[in-house]
Design an enzyme around this catalytic site. Structure first.
Site, PDB file in Angstrom:
ATOM      1  N   ARG A 137      38.806 -39.104  39.271  1.00 44.82           N
ATOM      2  CA  ARG A 137      39.757 -39.754  40.172  1.00 44.82           C
ATOM      3  C   ARG A 137      39.304 -41.157  40.561  1.00 44.82           C
ATOM      4  O   ARG A 137      40.137 -42.059  40.771  1.00 44.82           O
ATOM      5  CB  ARG A 137      39.988 -38.882  41.408  1.00 44.82           C
ATOM      6  CG  ARG A 137      40.779 -37.612  41.063  1.00 44.82           C
ATOM      7  CD  ARG A 137      40.711 -36.570  42.155  1.00 44.82           C
ATOM      8  NE  ARG A 137      41.240 -37.096  43.412  1.00 44.82           N
ATOM      9  CZ  ARG A 137      41.124 -36.459  44.575  1.00 44.82           C
ATOM     10  NH1 ARG A 137      40.514 -35.284  44.634  1.00 44.82           N
ATOM     11  NH2 ARG A 137      41.626 -36.986  45.667  1.00 44.82           N
ATOM     12  N   ARG A 170      34.172 -26.520  39.079  1.00 46.04           N
ATOM     13  CA  ARG A 170      35.222 -26.371  40.083  1.00 46.04           C
ATOM     14  C   ARG A 170      36.311 -27.400  39.849  1.00 46.04           C
ATOM     15  O   ARG A 170      36.068 -28.442  39.265  1.00 46.04           O
ATOM     16  CB  ARG A 170      34.641 -26.621  41.482  1.00 46.04           C
ATOM     17  CG  ARG A 170      33.492 -25.736  41.797  1.00 46.04           C
ATOM     18  CD  ARG A 170      32.762 -26.273  43.016  1.00 46.04           C
ATOM     19  NE  ARG A 170      31.496 -25.586  43.173  1.00 46.04           N
ATOM     20  CZ  ARG A 170      30.583 -25.908  44.078  1.00 46.04           C
ATOM     21  NH1 ARG A 170      30.794 -26.935  44.889  1.00 46.04           N
ATOM     22  NH2 ARG A 170      29.467 -25.243  44.157  1.00 46.04           N
ATOM     23  N   ASP A 206      39.240 -29.422  42.443  1.00 49.35           N
ATOM     24  CA  ASP A 206      39.542 -29.590  43.859  1.00 49.35           C
ATOM     25  C   ASP A 206      40.964 -29.136  44.191  1.00 49.35           C
ATOM     26  O   ASP A 206      41.765 -28.859  43.299  1.00 49.35           O
ATOM     27  CB  ASP A 206      39.356 -31.063  44.258  1.00 49.35           C
ATOM     28  CG  ASP A 206      37.888 -31.425  44.338  1.00 49.35           C
ATOM     29  OD1 ASP A 206      37.139 -30.706  45.007  1.00 49.35           O
ATOM     30  OD2 ASP A 206      37.491 -32.433  43.709  1.00 49.35           O
TER      31      ASP A 206
END
Lengths: 244, 244
Positions: free
Chosen positions: B196, B51, B53
């Site tokens: 991140r 996935r 975000d």
């Protein structure tokens, strides 16, 4: 009364153009709303060097406004940016004398038009016209020469516009950087849709659909034969406005 | 049954992430809607390499799906693109054998994170983190070395995730191109928010707020001390997925 000159950059994607319109999100509307937060008791109207159409971008658009509010000139940049949405940004602000006018004092303007000959990119779709095919760059460079100088550009302006369509084009450069083509136009002024019609005509030459001679016919007809090719707004940038 | 593998590019700005969610616009949702137009009687579910975000971009994300529909492999690219919105684009399509799985067959992934040390740009705001200040590039390059190799990255993962947080990072390169900094990370896999947090930690080192030694403490604590710095999603790109 203080006259403030601002240089502003905006991503045109989500605007219905520059000029204020009721109920639509416009660059002028957003800037005036931001200034309203600073000059609460005044009714501020900004004056730009010219309008840009829906989806057209501004890199260094210029506007000015008059206010009673006293502030160091660089403080205006910070104050207005504080209230602006993230797709508009004041690059610089100046205190200017009352003879300065964003539109009437401008001596030259530079527009850029960007086009991609590469495969489609979802990142570029609002910023670079996704043409997706090869163009004959040399043929376009050669054809572009006929636009240089003073001409009646009536055939390349919006049909609904009257008045003086005589303009001087100082320069058209066409650069190709790894399939991204940039048309750079410098002139003493551009009427509505003029850049998009000039670039649209050149693209037709670059794809060998029309000849340089046909473009010459159009311009010499002074509006009798209209250029029917108008490049999409997404690739167009008001790049710079020049003053004395 | 035919298994189709697709390479897809998407501008994450206007999506609530990759994975399908009721009532929200997602990349998976839009792709499945497009395929539904082609495989009308089948209920197609696509499987991505992983996935991404909300607001995170995909340059060469990979997914596959199974269908009874017969078509030449390159035709799938054209057919799906026909029904996709302009912020998603299928770059290529392949007919693969049933042993291929977008997620389980992936051996390496490359993520890029882009950050600007320059003045704010309204054109970059969805694509490059507008940091706007100088960073000590050499200090970040030096600190990045501690992440290379196999580590328990628990301190750099989403707090709500359990299971195996051991990953191998093969490479972190940090490039500075006229104030635009690109962090390039290659690893055998990345847990949620891991890129991140790694980049967020490096930015803290680059701004001299924490030391390389502090980052080392975090990683050695194996989740006891959490990295509290998470870079914004806008600058993150799933750049490439590698297969044997």
């Amino acid at each position: 009364m203080n006259r403030i000159k601002c240089i502003v950059s905006y991503d045109g994607s989500k605007f219905h153009g520059f000029q204020v319109q009721n109920q639509f999100r416009t660059v002028q509307g957003e800037i005036q709303k931001a200034i309203k937060n600073i000059c609460k008791d005044e009714s501020i109207v900004i004056h730009a060097s010219g309008r840009t159409d829906a989806k057209v971008h501004g890199r260094r658009q210029v506007f000015h406004f008059d206010t009673l509010r006293e502030m160091p000139e660089k403080q205006w940049k910070r104050a207005i940016n504080h209230f602006l949405p993230n797709d508009i940004y004041i690059i610089d602000s100046f205190l200017v004398d009352e003879n300065f006018h964003s539109r009437y004092s401008a001596t030259k303007k530079e527009y850029h038009y960007m086009l991609s000959m590469n495969d489609y990119s979802p990142f570029e779709t609002n910023y670079i016209y996704q043409y997706g095919k090869e163009l004959d760059i040399e043929a376009m460079r050669n054809a572009a020469k006929i636009f240089i100088g003073e001409h009646d550009f009536a055939s390349f302006c919006a049909v609904d516009q009257y008045g003086n369509t005589i303009r001087t084009l100082y320069q058209i450069e066409i650069e190709n950087n790894q399939g991204i083509v940039t048309f750079k136009l410098v002139g003493n002024g551009f009427r509505r849709y003029m850049v998009r019609h000039l670039v649209g005509g050149l693209i037709q030459v670059g794809s060998h659909r029309i000849t340089k001679e046909f473009l010459e016919e159009l311009i010499e007809s002074k509006g009798q034969k209209k250029c029917l090719f108008k490049a999409k707004p997404q690739g167009l940038y008001l790049h710079e406005v020049f003053y004395k």
